[in-house]
Write a protein that holds these residues in place. Structure first.
Motif, mmCIF file in Angstrom:
data_model
loop_
_atom_site.group_PDB
_atom_site.id
_atom_site.type_symbol
_atom_site.label_atom_id
_atom_site.label_comp_id
_atom_site.label_asym_id
_atom_site.label_seq_id
_atom_site.Cartn_x
_atom_site.Cartn_y
_atom_site.Cartn_z
ATOM 1 N N LYS A 1 -6.025 10.327 11.618
ATOM 2 C CA LYS A 1 -5.609 10.130 13.122
ATOM 3 C C LYS A 1 -5.318 8.516 13.172
ATOM 4 O O LYS A 1 -4.309 8.152 13.867
ATOM 5 C CB LYS A 1 -6.924 10.145 13.874
ATOM 6 N N LEU A 2 -5.781 7.705 12.257
ATOM 7 C CA LEU A 2 -5.505 6.158 12.113
ATOM 8 C C LEU A 2 -4.142 6.316 11.391
ATOM 9 O O LEU A 2 -3.387 5.289 12.057
ATOM 10 C CB LEU A 2 -6.602 5.622 11.215
ATOM 11 N N TRP A 3 -3.990 6.973 10.598
ATOM 12 C CA TRP A 3 -2.553 6.763 9.879
ATOM 13 C C TRP A 3 -1.290 7.149 10.918
ATOM 14 O O TRP A 3 -0.366 6.542 10.856
ATOM 15 C CB TRP A 3 -2.606 7.769 8.568
ATOM 16 N N ASN B 1 -3.313 15.354 7.637
ATOM 17 C CA ASN B 1 -3.183 14.757 6.350
ATOM 18 C C ASN B 1 -2.535 13.553 6.537
ATOM 19 O O ASN B 1 -1.858 13.203 7.518
ATOM 20 C CB ASN B 1 -2.485 15.711 5.356
ATOM 21 N N PHE B 2 -2.244 12.901 5.337
ATOM 22 C CA PHE B 2 -1.527 11.671 5.156
ATOM 23 C C PHE B 2 -1.145 11.435 3.720
ATOM 24 O O PHE B 2 -1.745 12.051 2.869
ATOM 25 C CB PHE B 2 -2.196 10.520 5.976
ATOM 26 N N ILE B 3 0.053 10.638 3.623
ATOM 27 C CA ILE B 3 0.312 10.145 2.151
ATOM 28 C C ILE B 3 0.026 8.853 1.947
ATOM 29 O O ILE B 3 -0.255 7.760 2.468
ATOM 30 C CB ILE B 3 1.717 10.386 2.183
ATOM 31 N N THR B 4 -0.180 8.613 0.304
ATOM 32 C CA THR B 4 -0.491 7.479 -0.176
ATOM 33 C C THR B 4 0.578 7.165 -1.418
ATOM 34 O O THR B 4 0.174 6.318 -2.157
ATOM 35 C CB THR B 4 -1.988 7.433 -0.770
ATOM 36 N N THR B 5 1.514 7.991 -1.504
ATOM 37 C CA THR B 5 2.453 7.719 -2.400
ATOM 38 C C THR B 5 3.988 7.948 -1.890
ATOM 39 O O THR B 5 4.081 8.468 -0.843
ATOM 40 C CB THR B 5 2.314 8.913 -3.585
ATOM 41 N N PRO B 6 4.856 7.313 -2.408
ATOM 42 C CA PRO B 6 6.229 7.242 -1.688
ATOM 43 C C PRO B 6 6.953 8.375 -1.617
ATOM 44 O O PRO B 6 6.696 9.202 -2.397
ATOM 45 C CB PRO B 6 6.870 6.242 -2.841
ATOM 46 N N ILE B 7 7.554 8.486 -0.546
ATOM 47 C CA ILE B 7 8.465 9.863 -0.248
ATOM 48 C C ILE B 7 9.870 9.620 -0.409
ATOM 49 O O ILE B 7 10.496 10.662 -0.648
ATOM 50 C CB ILE B 7 8.001 10.355 1.120
ATOM 51 N N ILE B 8 10.253 8.273 -0.481
ATOM 52 C CA ILE B 8 11.840 8.087 -0.800
ATOM 53 C C ILE B 8 11.696 6.913 -1.650
ATOM 54 O O ILE B 8 10.920 6.084 -1.965
ATOM 55 C CB ILE B 8 12.591 7.636 0.576
ATOM 56 N N THR B 9 12.831 6.813 -2.525
ATOM 57 C CA THR B 9 13.168 5.679 -3.632
ATOM 58 C C THR B 9 13.593 4.410 -2.401
ATOM 59 O O THR B 9 14.039 4.449 -1.438
ATOM 60 C CB THR B 9 14.040 5.911 -4.476
ATOM 61 N N ASP B 10 13.740 3.209 -3.237
ATOM 62 C CA ASP B 10 14.197 2.136 -2.498
ATOM 63 C C ASP B 10 15.758 2.354 -1.986
ATOM 64 O O ASP B 10 15.986 1.464 -1.129
ATOM 65 C CB ASP B 10 14.348 0.792 -3.380
ATOM 66 N N ASP B 11 16.348 3.205 -2.832
ATOM 67 C CA ASP B 11 17.719 3.443 -2.179
ATOM 68 C C ASP B 11 17.811 4.708 -1.299
ATOM 69 O O ASP B 11 19.074 5.149 -1.023
ATOM 70 C CB ASP B 11 18.744 3.498 -3.408
ATOM 71 N N ARG C 1 -8.543 2.308 2.689
ATOM 72 C CA ARG C 1 -9.689 1.170 2.374
ATOM 73 C C ARG C 1 -10.111 0.651 3.650
ATOM 74 O O ARG C 1 -11.090 -0.113 3.781
ATOM 75 C CB ARG C 1 -8.778 0.016 1.730
ATOM 76 N N THR C 2 -9.905 1.216 4.760
ATOM 77 C CA THR C 2 -10.263 0.611 6.115
ATOM 78 C C THR C 2 -11.569 1.306 6.616
ATOM 79 O O THR C 2 -11.994 2.313 6.574
ATOM 80 C CB THR C 2 -9.272 1.106 7.230
ATOM 81 N N ASP C 3 -12.641 0.311 7.077
ATOM 82 C CA ASP C 3 -14.063 0.563 7.444
ATOM 83 C C ASP C 3 -14.482 1.816 6.624
ATOM 84 O O ASP C 3 -15.307 2.717 7.121
ATOM 85 C CB ASP C 3 -14.028 0.876 8.745
ATOM 86 N N LEU D 1 5.399 4.164 4.821
ATOM 87 C CA LEU D 1 4.348 5.162 5.330
ATOM 88 C C LEU D 1 3.206 5.427 4.108
ATOM 89 O O LEU D 1 2.086 5.419 4.350
ATOM 90 C CB LEU D 1 4.976 6.576 5.601
ATOM 91 N N HIS D 2 3.689 5.118 2.887
ATOM 92 C CA HIS D 2 2.391 5.392 1.921
ATOM 93 C C HIS D 2 1.767 4.260 1.957
ATOM 94 O O HIS D 2 0.411 4.352 1.521
ATOM 95 C CB HIS D 2 3.209 5.729 0.526
ATOM 96 N N GLN D 3 2.295 3.024 2.105
ATOM 97 C CA GLN D 3 1.406 1.820 2.087
ATOM 98 C C GLN D 3 0.513 1.913 3.348
ATOM 99 O O GLN D 3 -0.739 1.364 3.028
ATOM 100 C CB GLN D 3 2.104 0.412 2.298
ATOM 101 N N ILE D 4 0.908 2.488 4.324
ATOM 102 C CA ILE D 4 -0.148 2.459 5.626
ATOM 103 C C ILE D 4 -1.345 3.320 5.045
ATOM 104 O O ILE D 4 -2.595 3.179 5.301
ATOM 105 C CB ILE D 4 0.529 3.032 6.720
#
Length: 416
Positions: A183-185, A121-131, A167-169, A158-161
């Motif tokens: 696997k790409l993530w 699996n992979f993530i698309t939402t943040p797992i920590i805050t900016d602080d 969106r990739t291919d 990580l969530h940006q990846i």
């Protein structure tokens, strides 16, 4: 051997397109040609009994007609410097195993920090805050606040990846399988941990995706991507005051100013003298301008033309490989260099930003010379004119034109 229909239909069996996406993707122009394209049979015949590769023979074939899809990943490993052509099969098997073990170690290190790594699996939402405070995400444990700067920066990206992976291919059936997206993530996430100086920048996903598709073993795909990034990583170095490809854009400006002063002046008058409109072409090596298959063909022809037989040792022992002994190079040794690199050696032109990609962009601008001079009244017009090339570029012709421009530039640049 190539079938009678060694064209688009045969090739799409290697990279099937999702039916609903067929109409929206650029048409593929590349077709394998017997006697020109590097086939699996020719590839096997290029190795000696001990497994040493006749790289000169392979380069000639690739420069003439690319690589058949059935062996692309294997050949790319050599073109990108994963292996020394003079190594034996036993040498390579040993090195491959060492690299797989190293990748496994990094993956375990990353999984201990973020449990979703390696889970399929992979993530698309943040797992920590900016602080650095943990955010609860399904399937991903982050139990405590993060104080280490390197760890925090990595976890924040990580969530940006993940968003970029989605969106990739998207037109490729390969990525309908979430395990392949994961696997790409994984590869991109682990690379961004290992190379924390650059980390992850949007566009790396476009470079990495073909490696993940072509090489079944995830660790092998990682190392192929890592070697590609050795060539490209400075393109992705961005700060608040500069972008990574700025140096190559500067070289592009110099090339056009030298070979086509009228076009350069017109672009300067339009406030385009910094050539920022070419940013994307250089950043992701024309991935958006070609079909998937044509982009791969373009890359491998470029890498063959830029090939330097010292590439493996320059990565393994950065201080040990040099072309400074050009005077001692004989014709046999020169044949182990690609056409583009050989010309640079012969003329003594050693600008590190003098990549073939720069001359490819210049050749594209030259094909649109008249239209830009006549119709472009602002930078938006330039961007629009260049946007029309998507799906209409011929990769082989573009490389040939780039070599002609290189010759023209080197001759004019040497004049007093």
């Amino acid at each position: 051997m190539f079938g009678k229909k060694a064209g688009t239909e045969e090739l799409e069996a290697f990279y099937p397109i999702r039916p609903e996406c067929v109409a929206e993707i650029p048409k593929t122009r590349f077709k394998p040609r017997a006697g020109k394209t590097l086939s699996a049979r020719r590839w096997q015949a290029a190795f000696s009994e001990t497994g040493c590769l006749d790289i000169a023979k392979v380069l000639r074939r690739i420069q003439r007609g690319g690589i058949h899809p059935s062996i692309k990943g294997l050949v790319w490993e050599f073109l990108l410097g994963c292996y020394n052509p003079n190594s034996t099969l036993e040498d390579r098997n040993q090195l491959r195993q060492q690299r797989r073990e190293r990748y496994s170690m990094w993956k375990t290190e990353c999984r201990n920090m973020v449990s979703v790594i390696g889970s399929g699996n992979f993530i698309t939402t943040p797992i920590i805050t900016d602080d650095g405070q943990p955010i609860e995400v399904e399937g991903c444990r982050v139990t405590s606040a993060v104080s280490d700067k390197k760890v925090a920066q990595w976890k924040l990206i990580l969530h940006q990846i993940g968003l970029d992976v989605v969106r990739t291919d998207r037109a490729l059936a390969f990525y309908e399988d979430k395990a392949n997206q994961a696997k790409l993530w994984d590869v991109l996430s682990i690379y961004s941990w290992v190379d924390d100086d650059i980390g992850y920048v949007q566009g790396m996903n476009d470079i990495c995706s073909p490696m993940v598709i072509l090489l079944e073993n995830e660790a092998d795909a990682f190392w192929c991507f890592e070697r590609a990034m050795r060539r490209l990583r400075e393109n992705f170095r961005c700060s608040t005051t500069s972008i990574g490809v700025q140096s190559q854009l500067g070289t592009l400006s110099q090339v056009i100013k030298t070979v086509d002063p009228q076009l350069h002046k017109h672009l300067e008058d339009l406030d385009g003298g910094e050539y920022l409109f070419a940013f994307r072409m250089l950043m992701v090596l024309f991935r958006r301008e070609f079909s998937f298959l044509d982009a791969l063909y373009l890359w491998e022809v470029m890498w063959a033309m830029e090939y330097n037989p010292n590439i493996f040792w320059s990565y393994e022992q950065p201080d040990g490989a040099s072309d400074s002994n050009y005077g001692q190079l004989n014709q046999k040794m020169l044949k182990q260099y690609g056409k583009f690199q050989r010309k640079n050696l012969e003329t003594g032109y050693a600008d590190k930003n003098n990549a073939l990609a720069v001359f490819l962009v210049a050749s594209v601008l030259e094909t649109k010379n008249k239209q830009i001079l006549k119709e472009a009244k602002g930078l938006d017009d330039v961007v629009s004119i260049l946007g029309d090339i998507t799906g209409n570029l011929d990769a082989k012709k573009a490389c040939q034109e780039a070599l002609k421009l290189q010759n023209k530039y080197l001759k004019k640049a040497k004049r007093p």
